[in-house]
Design an enzyme around this catalytic site. Structure first.
Site, mmCIF file in Angstrom:
data_model
loop_
_atom_site.group_PDB
_atom_site.id
_atom_site.type_symbol
_atom_site.label_atom_id
_atom_site.label_comp_id
_atom_site.label_asym_id
_atom_site.label_seq_id
_atom_site.Cartn_x
_atom_site.Cartn_y
_atom_site.Cartn_z
ATOM 1 N N PHE A 139 3.126 7.118 1.989
ATOM 2 C CA PHE A 139 4.235 7.565 1.238
ATOM 3 C C PHE A 139 3.652 8.554 -0.002
ATOM 4 O O PHE A 139 4.609 8.937 -0.409
ATOM 5 C CB PHE A 139 5.169 6.483 0.432
ATOM 6 C CG PHE A 139 5.596 5.453 1.128
ATOM 7 C CD1 PHE A 139 6.391 5.379 2.618
ATOM 8 C CD2 PHE A 139 4.881 3.815 1.242
ATOM 9 C CE1 PHE A 139 6.673 4.346 3.278
ATOM 10 C CE2 PHE A 139 5.297 2.943 1.858
ATOM 11 C CZ PHE A 139 5.844 2.982 2.918
ATOM 12 N N SER A 140 2.449 8.568 0.004
ATOM 13 C CA SER A 140 1.708 9.456 -0.855
ATOM 14 C C SER A 140 1.879 10.938 -0.541
ATOM 15 O O SER A 140 2.115 11.034 0.568
ATOM 16 C CB SER A 140 0.300 9.295 -0.898
ATOM 17 O OG SER A 140 -0.525 10.114 -1.698
ATOM 18 N N PRO A 187 0.825 -1.220 0.034
ATOM 19 C CA PRO A 187 0.099 -0.002 0.002
ATOM 20 C C PRO A 187 0.782 1.309 0.127
ATOM 21 O O PRO A 187 1.870 1.379 0.768
ATOM 22 C CB PRO A 187 -0.920 -0.215 1.238
ATOM 23 C CG PRO A 187 -1.113 -1.474 1.667
ATOM 24 C CD PRO A 187 0.253 -2.193 1.017
ATOM 25 N N CYS A 188 0.524 2.316 -0.835
ATOM 26 C CA CYS A 188 1.355 3.429 -1.028
ATOM 27 C C CYS A 188 0.989 4.588 -0.054
ATOM 28 O O CYS A 188 1.514 5.624 -0.216
ATOM 29 C CB CYS A 188 1.145 3.837 -2.710
ATOM 30 S SG CYS A 188 -0.377 4.231 -3.092
ATOM 31 N N GLN A 189 -0.343 4.544 0.528
ATOM 32 C CA GLN A 189 -0.751 5.708 1.187
ATOM 33 C C GLN A 189 0.039 6.402 2.137
ATOM 34 O O GLN A 189 0.155 7.497 2.264
ATOM 35 C CB GLN A 189 -2.298 5.255 1.766
ATOM 36 C CG GLN A 189 -3.700 5.050 0.857
ATOM 37 C CD GLN A 189 -3.306 3.620 0.449
ATOM 38 O OE1 GLN A 189 -2.500 2.870 0.576
ATOM 39 N NE2 GLN A 189 -4.594 3.407 -0.012
#
Length: 331
Positions: free
Chosen positions: A68-69, A64-66
């Site tokens: 690091f968004s 999941p990239c959230q």
């Protein structure tokens, strides 16, 4: 990346997917040839030694990239700390590598994982992967550089087990024709028109695409194709609102041009976040799927919001193919 891996010549033996709709999408499209390979579960509950045997394997994934968004930079509570964010699954990816012991792995995440706020966590991830016996190559990719009709920047890590040297970075195939000094014999970027024009027919229309009763529809109509809200302040004889440059997110009222790549397809766009169609409407499901280079006829489970999220979270299939093929070629 599963579609890309298959197109690169790999066989999918297992998919771990925690989101019920995304898992059902994988089953609907029979992504591996057998539904039992789709494991609908939290990755923390999966034992990867189940697939650890003598045959050649690779592991691909995008935690999941959230955390690091870029949107996360606005969060001001303790959960903003990357190591304390429960969505940070980098450690689980490393556990999967350690348990599976694949010949190689491909890790994907958002470009901002290398932002100064996130960099120590990312560098520790790469260091620990090397400690597991993998030579690692960090590569910053723009989808448009590989023939995708979308400017979408992502970070990949290629890991090769037991390699003496890290593998080279993939070679791009396309470049921005507006910068002729950088073309170097590459093909020009691919515009969205050839990918989405076939979905302009009425049979593909959706209720959600109509923006005509919305707050900024008048402004949207006047934004030239390929531009965003900033262009409004430069128009002659324009009688609508204008906005201070930098006062809005850059994708506010962004409109596609058929001859240019799209901006990044978002997983959870706001009501006036682009890209919009040059016909002054929101994009249709087959259009956003085509911009992400999903195959024609690919099926998606869930409601409209869930489908947008699945498509927006995906690695463009063509980019995934190029990255997985590069890993396989260098094992």
């Amino acid at each position: 990346m599963d579609i890309g891996a298959i197109n690169a010549g790999a066989e999918i033996i297992a998919c771990v997917e925690n989101d019920p709709d995304a898992a059902e999408t994988l089953r609907l499209n029979n992504i591996s040839g057998h539904e039992s390979s789709v494991i609908e579960d939290d990755i923390r509950n999966v034992d990867f030694t189940d697939w650890r045997d003598g045959s050649d394997k690779i592991l691909i994934g995008g935690p999941p990239c959230q955390p690091f968004s870029k949107n996360g930079y606005w969060v001001k509570n303790d959960n903003r700390l990357i190591d304390e964010d429960p969505r940070n699954m980098l450690g689980q990816f490393l556990r999967a590598v350690n348990e599976l012991q694949p010949n190689g792995f491909l890790f994907e995440n958002v470009e901002s994982i290398r932002h100064p706020t996130n960099l120590p966590t990312f560098e520790r991830f790469v260091s620990e992967a090397r400690g597991l016996g993998y030579s690692c190559t960090v590569f910053r990719a723009n989808s448009a550089d590989f023939g995708v009709p979308q400017k979408r920047k992502r970070v990949f890590v290629f890991g090769v087990k037991g390699a003496i040297h890290a593998i080279p970075e993939p070679h791009q195939t396309h470049s921005d024709p507006s910068k002729p000094d950088l073309m170097n014999g590459f093909d020009p970027y691919v515009g969205v028109g050839t990918f989405i024009k076939k979905f302009a027919a009425e049979k593909y229309s959706e209720p959600q695409e109509d923006a005509s009763s919305g707050t900024y529809y008048h402004e949207l109509v006047h934004v030239p194709a390929g531009k965003n809200y900033i262009a409004l302040s430069k128009l002659n004889n324009y009688d609508g609102r204008t906005f201070r440059p930098g006062g809005r997110f850059w994708n506010f009222l962004q409109k596609l041009h058929p001859d240019l790549p799209s901006i990044t397809i978002a997983a959870q766009p706001g009501p006036w976040v682009g890209p919009f169609h040059w016909d002054n409407r929101r994009l249709r499901v087959p259009e956003i799927a085509a911009i992400q280079t999903f195959p024609d006829g690919y099926k998606f489970a869930g409601n409209r919001r869930s489908i947008q999220k699945q498509i927006g979270n995906a690695v463009p299939c063509l980019l995934g193919e190029k990255m997985v093929a590069h890993l396989i070629e260098n094992l």
